[in-house]
Scaffold this motif. Structure first.
Motif, short mmCIF file in Angstrom:
data_model
loop_
_atom_site.label_atom_id
_atom_site.label_comp_id
_atom_site.label_asym_id
_atom_site.label_seq_id
_atom_site.Cartn_x
_atom_site.Cartn_y
_atom_site.Cartn_z
N MET A 146 36.33 25.76 29.16
CA MET A 146 36.25 27.17 28.83
C MET A 146 34.83 27.56 28.40
O MET A 146 34.32 28.62 28.76
CB MET A 146 37.24 27.53 27.73
CG MET A 146 37.26 29.01 27.37
SD MET A 146 38.51 29.44 26.15
CE MET A 146 40.00 29.17 27.15
N TYR B 278 32.08 26.16 29.38
CA TYR B 278 31.28 26.18 30.60
C TYR B 278 31.52 27.48 31.36
O TYR B 278 30.58 28.10 31.87
CB TYR B 278 31.63 24.97 31.46
CG TYR B 278 30.82 24.85 32.73
CD1 TYR B 278 29.46 24.58 32.68
CD2 TYR B 278 31.42 25.01 33.98
CE1 TYR B 278 28.71 24.47 33.84
CE2 TYR B 278 30.68 24.89 35.14
CZ TYR B 278 29.32 24.63 35.06
OH TYR B 278 28.59 24.54 36.22
N SER B 279 32.78 27.91 31.43
CA SER B 279 33.11 29.16 32.11
C SER B 279 32.48 30.35 31.39
O SER B 279 31.96 31.27 32.04
CB SER B 279 34.63 29.35 32.19
OG SER B 279 35.23 28.31 32.92
N LEU C 195 29.80 32.91 33.11
CA LEU C 195 30.10 34.33 33.13
C LEU C 195 29.03 35.12 32.38
O LEU C 195 28.62 36.20 32.82
CB LEU C 195 31.48 34.59 32.52
CG LEU C 195 32.10 35.95 32.83
CD1 LEU C 195 32.43 36.07 34.31
CD2 LEU C 195 33.37 36.16 32.00
N ASN D 63 37.31 40.32 34.22
CA ASN D 63 37.68 38.93 33.99
C ASN D 63 38.79 38.81 32.95
O ASN D 63 39.76 38.05 33.12
CB ASN D 63 36.46 38.13 33.54
CG ASN D 63 36.77 36.67 33.30
OD1 ASN D 63 37.11 35.92 34.22
ND2 ASN D 63 36.69 36.25 32.07
N SER E 30 42.56 37.68 34.08
CA SER E 30 43.14 36.43 33.58
C SER E 30 44.57 36.63 33.07
O SER E 30 45.27 35.65 32.83
CB SER E 30 42.26 35.88 32.45
OG SER E 30 42.25 36.76 31.35
#
Length: 218
Positions: free
Chosen positions: A181, A183-184, A188, A212, A216
């Motif tokens: 998460m 890293y995401s 983003l 986003n 989700s």
């Protein structure tokens, strides 16, 4: 703010960077302390967890504007102008990110179905959080860094700081830190920074984050 050089940036110095470092560093320490306090609240006071970060972020933004006094603050933050180009880029960004989530579900990711189940106030808190988050990180932090550094430095630094500010939030939950998460969030944030830079507006970055968050929940 100091006179710009030919590249449109101010000469970099620690003195020029210090006000921004004090603002962001001080806010991070206050946020960490606030998270410890918020974790002790009973479940029925969960709304406080939504209000406190908004108030902290808004206070930091107001403090920066009041102390640094940039010319035309709304334009400096990227909130204006809102012309047809900005509206088009914002709409395309939102559609692309929301469409990406829809495609992920279509090719196999199980849908959560939360988008139509959550109470309306949840969306209000969510969008308000995204607004203040983007104004702080892409409006204040990235804009100021871009006045001192080249984009290849300003954008990743902003994204890293955004990730660091998410770390205390994991303490509020029960799942612990999730590296994937983080890293995401970094990717983003980096993409939001690119949109802020190229569009010269904050609205495409806001649209990216909103799409986003909503996507989700599909």
């Amino acid at each position: 703010m100091a006179e710009s050089n030919r590249s449109g940036r101010e000469p970099f110095s620690l003195d020029a960077l210090m006000p921004l470092a004090l603002l962001i560093g001080g806010l991070f320490l206050v946020w960490c302390a606030a998270v410890v306090w918020l974790r002790q609240l009973p479940p029925e006071e969960g709304w406080v967890r939504q209000v406190v970060p908004l108030l902290l972020w808004a206070a930091a933004i107001a403090l920066w504007i009041a102390s640094q006094r940039p010319q035309r603050p709304a334009a400096w933050l990227g909130l204006i102008p809102i012309d047809r180009r900005v509206i088009l880029v914002t709409a395309v960004t939102f559609a692309a990110m929301f469409g990406w989530h829809a495609i992920r579900i279509a090719v196999g990711r199980p849908p959560s179905g939360l988008l139509t189940l959550l109470p309306p106030e949840i969306y209000g808190w969510m969008l308000a959080g995204i607004l203040f988050n983007e104004i702080l990180f892409r409006g204040v932090l990235q804009t100021r860094l871009s006045e001192l550094l080249e984009p290849k430095f300003a954008l990743p630094i902003t994204a890293i700081v955004a990730v660091l500010f998410r770390l205390p939030s994991f303490y509020l939950g029960s799942g612990g830190i999730e590296p994937v998460m983080l890293y995401s969030i970094f990717l983003l944030s980096l993409l939001a920074g690119v949109l802020r830079l190229l569009a010269k507006s904050l609205w495409p970055a806001l649209a990216l984050q909103a799409a986003n968050a909503l996507g989700s929940l599909l």
